[in-house]
Design a protein around this motif. Structure first.
Motif, PDB file in Angstrom:
ATOM      1  N   GLN A 362       5.193  12.773  -4.584  1.00 43.91           N
ATOM      2  CA  GLN A 362       3.996  12.390  -3.829  1.00 43.91           C
ATOM      3  C   GLN A 362       2.755  12.527  -4.689  1.00 43.91           C
ATOM      4  O   GLN A 362       2.341  13.637  -5.001  1.00 43.91           O
ATOM      5  N   ALA A 365       0.165  14.744  -2.854  1.00 49.97           N
ATOM      6  CA  ALA A 365       0.654  15.883  -2.088  1.00 49.97           C
ATOM      7  C   ALA A 365      -0.451  16.928  -1.956  1.00 49.97           C
ATOM      8  O   ALA A 365      -1.285  17.078  -2.849  1.00 49.97           O
ATOM      9  N   ALA A 367      -0.787  20.839  -1.478  1.00 45.09           N
ATOM     10  CA  ALA A 367      -0.072  22.118  -1.428  1.00 45.09           C
ATOM     11  C   ALA A 367      -0.695  23.079  -0.429  1.00 45.09           C
ATOM     12  O   ALA A 367      -0.132  24.126  -0.131  1.00 45.09           O
ATOM     13  N   GLY A 375       7.430  22.375   1.719  1.00 45.77           N
ATOM     14  CA  GLY A 375       8.074  22.926   0.523  1.00 45.77           C
ATOM     15  C   GLY A 375       7.047  23.353  -0.497  1.00 45.77           C
ATOM     16  O   GLY A 375       7.046  24.485  -1.007  1.00 45.77           O
ATOM     17  N   LEU A 376       6.123  22.444  -0.756  1.00 45.21           N
ATOM     18  CA  LEU A 376       5.097  22.699  -1.757  1.00 45.21           C
ATOM     19  C   LEU A 376       4.193  23.851  -1.322  1.00 45.21           C
ATOM     20  O   LEU A 376       3.794  24.696  -2.128  1.00 45.21           O
ATOM     21  N   VAL A 379       6.012  27.131  -1.934  1.00 49.87           N
ATOM     22  CA  VAL A 379       6.112  27.388  -3.382  1.00 49.87           C
ATOM     23  C   VAL A 379       4.784  27.926  -3.908  1.00 49.87           C
ATOM     24  O   VAL A 379       4.724  28.925  -4.622  1.00 49.87           O
ATOM     25  N   MET A 383       4.006  31.619  -5.430  1.00 51.45           N
ATOM     26  CA  MET A 383       3.464  31.785  -6.777  1.00 51.45           C
ATOM     27  C   MET A 383       2.151  32.571  -6.745  1.00 51.45           C
ATOM     28  O   MET A 383       1.904  33.415  -7.593  1.00 51.45           O
TER      29      MET A 383
END
Lengths: 421, 285
Positions: A362, A365, A367, A375-376, A379, A383
């Protein structure tokens, strides 16, 4: 003026000189001879219609000035080859019936012959004829050439310089609060084509603004009015205009939605760059971002943007590499390059071997959006937590250690001169 | 301040200072390959991560534009990958083929054990003046953390980096959204590595009062008896008790090696600090 010469002039002759306001600037002798000859001729033939040759007896002298010191010289060679060369002086200077003529003569009224142009001018931004006499664009009144003649001030290759006299850095533009556009134009792709290649078809000022009937860009009748710009540019860029009209932006403008961009919103009006140049590729993405703020912000999170904004020779994807520049269509349109059916081909233009899974990437996308990109989102959350916890723990650990270590080192040194804590 | 004395130095009682080998030549080269490629990766990666900061574009232009910076980044990545694979080979060789004892377990192993957990708390109690300073073995817990952070970091950053480099290929096994995630993982983990190495590793290993201004052992491979005994007391005592200390005796580092190491080491630390400052300015602006 030569003072010594004045003193020796015969008083009668000088009175004629003074009355007519004619003086020889560089050579008093020439003027005197001319006046004597002229007086004699006048007495012999007066009164009759004056011919150009008669006028040039005085006005053909390049040193002649009027009472205010302005040159009254007419270059006979240039005048006779000019577009008005076949006319008599009195055709334009109609109030001069004989010689000597008065000091002050009526200004020449071009509209006597050029009524159409005068009419157009009347409704234009240059309507004030005192501020903008015809000569301000067409140059010296006695040296006007047809616009196809390279000597003309309105010859296509000379137009920008002519307009630039006022619309440049030091011209009238500044005084009237107008932008200085000449430098922008002359460094643009149009300016280069014109000044470097001498392309007569290159757009010059009047290609877009017109000549006599120049209207403000806020006037709906102006070729530079927002919704008229695609047609104005389309006069030369026909295919691009056709593409643009088919795209969402063109259709919005056609609907009367003036928020949609026209040519000049992306390409600018005057400083138009070659679109494949890195300078243009660098500046254009934020322009799309002016309206598409959310898309721009998510684009900036991607590698396309990160690498692309480092400048130089930039080949990472910009907005129009995927969306098209002119024929922009929504993803739902089967002919759009971002329609799911076309993605493999679109991404594949740069990414050899792009496959169905690859194009699930994407490019916009987010985040930070848990619903859109779960999902992003997790993640990134993981992190960030990892970063924060590791750094916080070791920052504290290191600071405490430093303090403790230094304290015990000093204590040991005081105790036994040892090196270690 | 603990610095290794040049060759010929003597202890207070007049005996020549003894030096013990801590790192082999290969291990020192590995560290050099590691920090060189890491600095290269950081210097070429940070401008991409913070591409809109004032220094990023200037830096990219200085090394020849965005094409060059990506090329250099990939170049250093390949160097680091090779170094990592060589390290894995060495571990495999020592631990599996040669069946060397203590590689995967025991007091001299890099693998964490219960004592490390106790050491963390013991050390912290000592920071606060609540207990005695723990005695450390061959690798203290923060050294093990350094090692495993780099180990894990190389796998994570390396995998996500190669996934971006060869995205169409990786797309055969990864779902679409993973291609978005690898950039987040790569840049966040790399940011952690940069911040950790250039602040915490530098201070813990080189700049703390015990080692200030630089721990030379990773460059020279040897450390003095006093330093060995002080810093790695348990290892020293264990070897002394077994009478194996003599096996570890090495030669005093020559002056040129000390000077050369200082130039290289301080250059690396200087570059690291500069990158840290740039990172922090970009992060907080």
């Amino acid at each position: 003026m030569n003072q010594a010469a004045v003193k020796t002039v015969d008083s009668d002759q000088w009175s004629v000189v003074r009355k007519t306001g004619i003086r020889g600037q560089g050579s008093g002798i020439n003027a005197r001879i001319a006046l004597v000859v002229l007086s004699l001729a006048f007495l012999a033939v007066a009164p009759r219609w004056l011919g150009a040759q008669d006028c040039l007896t005085c006005h053909g002298d390049s040193s002649m000035t009027d009472a205010n010191g302005h040159s009254i010289f007419v270059d006979q060679t240039k005048f006779s080859s000019s577009i008005h060369g076949s006319l008599e002086c009195s055709n334009c200077h109609a109030d001069i019936k004989g010689y000597p003529h008065p000091d002050k003569i009526a200004p020449v009224d071009c509209k006597t012959c050029h009524a159409d142009q005068a009419d157009q001018l009347k409704s234009s931004v240059h309507a004030d004829t005192r501020e903008h006499p015809c000569t301000s664009c067409h140059g010296n009144a006695h040296e006007i050439f047809p616009k196809a003649d390279a000597r003309s001030a309105v010859y296509p290759l000379n137009v920008p310089k002519t307009c630039g006299q006022c619309h440049g850095t030091n011209g009238m533009a500044g005084k009237h609060g107008l932008a200085s556009v000449y430098p922008n134009y002359i460094d643009s792709i149009h300016g280069f084509a014109l000044s470097k290649e001498g392309l007569l078809v290159a757009a010059n000022c009047q290609s877009c603004h017109g000549s006599h009937k120049i209207l403000r860009h806020t006037d709906p009748a102006s070729p530079t009015y927002k919704s008229n710009i695609p047609q104005t540019c389309g006069n030369c860029h026909a295919q691009i205009n056709a593409d643009y009209q088919a795209g969402v932006h063109g259709q919005a403008i056609a609907r009367g939605d003036l928020k949609a961009p026209v040519c000049s919103d992306c390409h600018t009006a005057h400083a138009i760059l070659q679109p494949t140049e890195s300078a243009f590729r660098m500046q254009s993405t934020p322009i799309c971002g002016n309206c598409h703020k959310d898309k721009f912000s998510t684009y900036r999170d991607t590698f396309h943007s990160q690498l692309g904004s480092l400048g130089g020779y930039v080949e990472t994807a910009r907005c129009w590499d995927c969306h098209q520049a002119h024929d922009v269509r929504p993803a739902s349109d089967p002919s759009s390059p971002i329609n799911p059916a076309n993605l493999i081909a679109t991404c594949g233009r740069c990414h050899a071997g792009a496959n169905a899974s690859f194009v699930q990437y994407q490019p916009h996308a987010n985040a930070r959006d848990r619903k859109l990109n779960p999902g992003l989102y997790f993640v990134r959350l993981f992190m960030n937590l990892l970063l924060a916890s590791v750094l916080t723990f070791f920052m504290l650990h290191t600071i405490l250690w430093l303090i403790r270590s230094r304290l015990s080192q000093l204590k040991n040194r005081a105790d036994n001169g040892g090196k270690h804590d | 301040m603990t610095e290794l004395e040049p060759a010929g130095a003597t202890t207070k009682n007049g005996a020549p200072e003894k030096y013990y080998v801590r790192f082999t030549r290969e291990q020192r080269y590995m560290h050099a390959a590691l920090f060189t490629s890491f600095l290269g990766l950081a210097a070429t990666g940070l401008p991409m991560r913070f591409s809109e900061s004032f220094w990023a574009r200037r830096f990219a232009t200085a090394v020849g534009g965005f094409g060059s910076i990506l090329f250099l980044h990939k170049f250093f990545a390949v160097v680091l990958t090779i170094a990592f694979l060589l390290h894995l080979k060495e571990i495999f060789q020592r631990g599996v083929i040669n069946r060397e004892k203590g590689v995967f377990w025991g007091p001299a192993s890099m693998v964490a054990n219960w004592k490390d957990v106790k050491d963390i708390f013991g050390h912290m109690r000592w920071f606060l003046g609540l207990g005695p300073k723990p005695k450390f073995d061959r690798y203290a817990y923060w050294e093990k953390f350094d090692y495993w952070a780099v180990f894990w970091g190389m796998i994570v950053i390396g995998f996500s980096g190669y996934a971006m480099w060869f995205a169409p290929f990786f797309a055969h096994f990864l779902p679409g959204w993973a291609l978005n995630a690898v950039l987040v993982i790569h840049s966040e983990e790399a940011l952690l590595a940069v911040l950790f190495i250039f602040s915490i590793h530098f201070v813990n290993t080189h700049l703390r009062p015990d080692s200030f201004p630089m721990d030379m052992v990773i460059f020279t491979g040897v450390e003095s008896e006093a330093e060995f005994e002080h810093k790695r007391t348990l290892e020293f005592e264990r070897n002394a008790a077994r009478g194996e200390l003599e096996k570890k005796v090495g030669i005093a580092p020559p002056l040129w090696l000390l000077n050369f190491s200082k130039v290289v080491g301080f250059t690396a630390i200087f570059i690291g600090f500069m990158l840290l400052v740039l990172t922090l300015t970009a992060y907080f602006s």
